[in-house]
Design a protein around this motif. Sequence first.
Motif, mmCIF file in Angstrom:
data_model
loop_
_atom_site.group_PDB
_atom_site.id
_atom_site.type_symbol
_atom_site.label_atom_id
_atom_site.label_comp_id
_atom_site.label_asym_id
_atom_site.label_seq_id
_atom_site.Cartn_x
_atom_site.Cartn_y
_atom_site.Cartn_z
ATOM 1 N N ALA A 6 0.811 -1.222 0.000
ATOM 2 C CA ALA A 6 0.000 0.000 0.000
ATOM 3 C C ALA A 6 0.846 1.275 0.000
ATOM 4 C CB ALA A 6 -0.946 0.002 1.196
ATOM 5 N N HIS A 7 2.009 1.246 0.649
ATOM 6 C CA HIS A 7 2.799 2.463 0.808
ATOM 7 C C HIS A 7 4.229 2.376 0.287
ATOM 8 C CE1 HIS A 7 -0.415 2.839 3.844
ATOM 9 N NE2 HIS A 7 -0.413 4.076 3.397
ATOM 10 N N ILE A 8 4.624 1.253 -0.303
ATOM 11 C CA ILE A 8 5.993 1.108 -0.804
ATOM 12 C C ILE A 8 5.949 0.838 -2.303
ATOM 13 C CG2 ILE A 8 8.141 -0.212 -0.677
ATOM 14 C CD1 ILE A 8 7.484 -0.770 2.251
ATOM 15 N N GLU A 41 4.105 -6.283 2.994
ATOM 16 C CA GLU A 41 2.755 -6.364 3.559
ATOM 17 C C GLU A 41 2.742 -6.819 5.011
ATOM 18 O OE1 GLU A 41 0.725 -8.891 0.782
ATOM 19 O OE2 GLU A 41 0.458 -7.258 -0.664
ATOM 20 N N HIS A 42 3.647 -7.742 5.362
ATOM 21 C CA HIS A 42 3.620 -8.325 6.708
ATOM 22 C C HIS A 42 4.583 -7.690 7.704
ATOM 23 C CE1 HIS A 42 0.813 -11.541 5.742
ATOM 24 N NE2 HIS A 42 1.400 -11.563 4.556
ATOM 25 N N VAL A 43 5.528 -6.884 7.216
ATOM 26 C CA VAL A 43 6.484 -6.241 8.121
ATOM 27 C C VAL A 43 6.362 -4.718 8.061
ATOM 28 C CG1 VAL A 43 8.934 -5.937 8.700
ATOM 29 C CG2 VAL A 43 8.096 -8.184 7.964
ATOM 30 N N PHE A 44 6.543 -4.149 6.876
ATOM 31 C CA PHE A 44 6.582 -2.690 6.772
ATOM 32 C C PHE A 44 5.216 -2.026 6.950
ATOM 33 C CE2 PHE A 44 10.472 -3.710 4.167
ATOM 34 C CZ PHE A 44 11.346 -3.402 5.192
ATOM 35 N N GLU A 45 4.173 -2.619 6.392
ATOM 36 C CA GLU A 45 2.851 -2.007 6.554
ATOM 37 C C GLU A 45 2.407 -2.012 8.021
ATOM 38 O OE1 GLU A 45 1.295 -0.137 4.440
ATOM 39 O OE2 GLU A 45 2.641 -0.579 2.776
ATOM 40 N N PRO A 46 2.578 -3.110 8.776
ATOM 41 C CA PRO A 46 2.251 -3.056 10.211
ATOM 42 C C PRO A 46 3.104 -2.033 10.976
ATOM 43 C CG PRO A 46 2.317 -5.328 9.498
ATOM 44 C CD PRO A 46 2.842 -4.489 8.353
ATOM 45 N N LEU A 47 4.375 -1.857 10.572
ATOM 46 C CA LEU A 47 5.209 -0.840 11.210
ATOM 47 C C LEU A 47 4.637 0.557 10.973
ATOM 48 C CD1 LEU A 47 8.838 -2.034 10.450
ATOM 49 C CD2 LEU A 47 7.800 -1.777 12.700
ATOM 50 N N ARG A 48 4.187 0.785 9.759
ATOM 51 C CA ARG A 48 3.601 2.086 9.438
ATOM 52 C C ARG A 48 2.355 2.328 10.291
ATOM 53 N NH1 ARG A 48 3.484 5.708 4.510
ATOM 54 N NH2 ARG A 48 1.680 6.991 4.905
ATOM 55 N N ILE A 49 1.509 1.329 10.415
ATOM 56 C CA ILE A 49 0.302 1.467 11.244
ATOM 57 C C ILE A 49 0.686 1.735 12.694
ATOM 58 C CG2 ILE A 49 -1.675 0.198 12.168
ATOM 59 C CD1 ILE A 49 -1.789 -1.188 9.344
ATOM 60 N N ALA A 50 1.673 1.014 13.194
ATOM 61 C CA ALA A 50 2.135 1.215 14.570
ATOM 62 C C ALA A 50 2.738 2.600 14.759
ATOM 63 C CB ALA A 50 3.151 0.148 14.952
ATOM 64 N N ASN A 51 3.219 3.192 13.683
ATOM 65 C CA ASN A 51 3.825 4.524 13.710
ATOM 66 C C ASN A 51 2.780 5.607 13.386
ATOM 67 O OD1 ASN A 51 6.083 6.221 14.041
ATOM 68 N ND2 ASN A 51 6.467 6.268 11.846
ATOM 69 N N ASN A 53 0.487 5.671 11.193
ATOM 70 C CA ASN A 53 0.333 5.815 9.750
ATOM 71 C C ASN A 53 1.258 6.865 9.141
ATOM 72 O OD1 ASN A 53 -0.867 4.512 7.576
ATOM 73 N ND2 ASN A 53 -2.270 6.209 7.253
ATOM 74 N N ARG A 54 2.323 7.198 9.857
ATOM 75 C CA ARG A 54 3.333 8.099 9.290
ATOM 76 C C ARG A 54 4.285 7.283 8.433
ATOM 77 N NH1 ARG A 54 3.853 10.858 14.933
ATOM 78 N NH2 ARG A 54 5.084 8.991 15.237
ATOM 79 N N PRO A 55 4.832 7.881 7.403
ATOM 80 C CA PRO A 55 5.742 7.145 6.520
ATOM 81 C C PRO A 55 6.962 6.610 7.259
ATOM 82 C CG PRO A 55 5.088 9.217 5.523
ATOM 83 C CD PRO A 55 4.590 9.250 6.942
ATOM 84 N N ILE A 56 7.432 5.472 6.800
ATOM 85 C CA ILE A 56 8.708 4.929 7.256
ATOM 86 C C ILE A 56 9.619 4.925 6.043
ATOM 87 C CG2 ILE A 56 7.745 3.520 9.107
ATOM 88 C CD1 ILE A 56 8.064 1.093 7.222
ATOM 89 N N ARG A 57 10.903 5.020 6.264
ATOM 90 C CA ARG A 57 11.850 5.034 5.144
ATOM 91 C C ARG A 57 12.581 3.696 5.088
ATOM 92 N NH1 ARG A 57 14.923 9.042 1.953
ATOM 93 N NH2 ARG A 57 16.675 7.852 1.165
ATOM 94 N N VAL A 58 12.507 3.075 3.950
ATOM 95 C CA VAL A 58 13.202 1.816 3.725
ATOM 96 C C VAL A 58 14.486 2.159 2.970
ATOM 97 C CG1 VAL A 58 13.070 -0.458 2.657
ATOM 98 C CG2 VAL A 58 11.007 0.580 3.636
ATOM 99 N N ASN A 59 15.621 1.979 3.609
ATOM 100 C CA ASN A 59 16.895 2.375 3.004
ATOM 101 C C ASN A 59 17.503 1.320 2.092
ATOM 102 O OD1 ASN A 59 17.022 4.921 4.207
ATOM 103 N ND2 ASN A 59 17.804 4.038 6.086
ATOM 104 N N SER A 60 17.273 0.068 2.379
ATOM 105 C CA SER A 60 17.892 -0.980 1.581
ATOM 106 C C SER A 60 17.000 -2.208 1.632
ATOM 107 C CB SER A 60 19.272 -1.307 2.135
ATOM 108 O OG SER A 60 19.895 -2.276 1.347
ATOM 109 N N PHE A 61 16.230 -2.411 0.569
ATOM 110 C CA PHE A 61 15.250 -3.492 0.553
ATOM 111 C C PHE A 61 15.676 -4.620 -0.374
ATOM 112 C CE2 PHE A 61 10.388 -4.233 0.021
ATOM 113 C CZ PHE A 61 10.453 -5.303 0.897
ATOM 114 N N PHE A 62 16.280 -4.298 -1.498
ATOM 115 C CA PHE A 62 16.755 -5.298 -2.450
ATOM 116 C C PHE A 62 18.132 -4.894 -2.958
ATOM 117 C CE2 PHE A 62 17.491 -6.523 -6.868
ATOM 118 C CZ PHE A 62 17.475 -7.898 -6.733
ATOM 119 N N ARG A 63 19.009 -5.882 -3.058
ATOM 120 C CA ARG A 63 20.320 -5.684 -3.686
ATOM 121 C C ARG A 63 20.573 -6.851 -4.625
ATOM 122 N NH1 ARG A 63 23.768 -4.496 1.727
ATOM 123 N NH2 ARG A 63 23.094 -2.352 2.040
#
Length: 80
Positions: A6-8, A41-51, A53-63
Amino acid sequence: MMNISAHISYREATRSATAKRHGIRNTPNPAVVENRTIVAEHVFEPLRIANRNRPIRVNSFFRSRKLRAIVKGSKNSQHI
């Protein structure tokens, strides 16, 4: 632009200044995109809700493997 949750966005999940600087295509295959969607969906979205609904910044997701080698990442890295 495709989102992996939803947000990434796909772009956010694959962005890398190091890859850009070295001319590396940091492009995951479809199976990796599917796995990253599940993580988002199972890690970052729940973190956003816990925060509240403020944005979280993902610095390194895939390499990619080539990018991981350049940044001297672990051979067992979950970025791949």
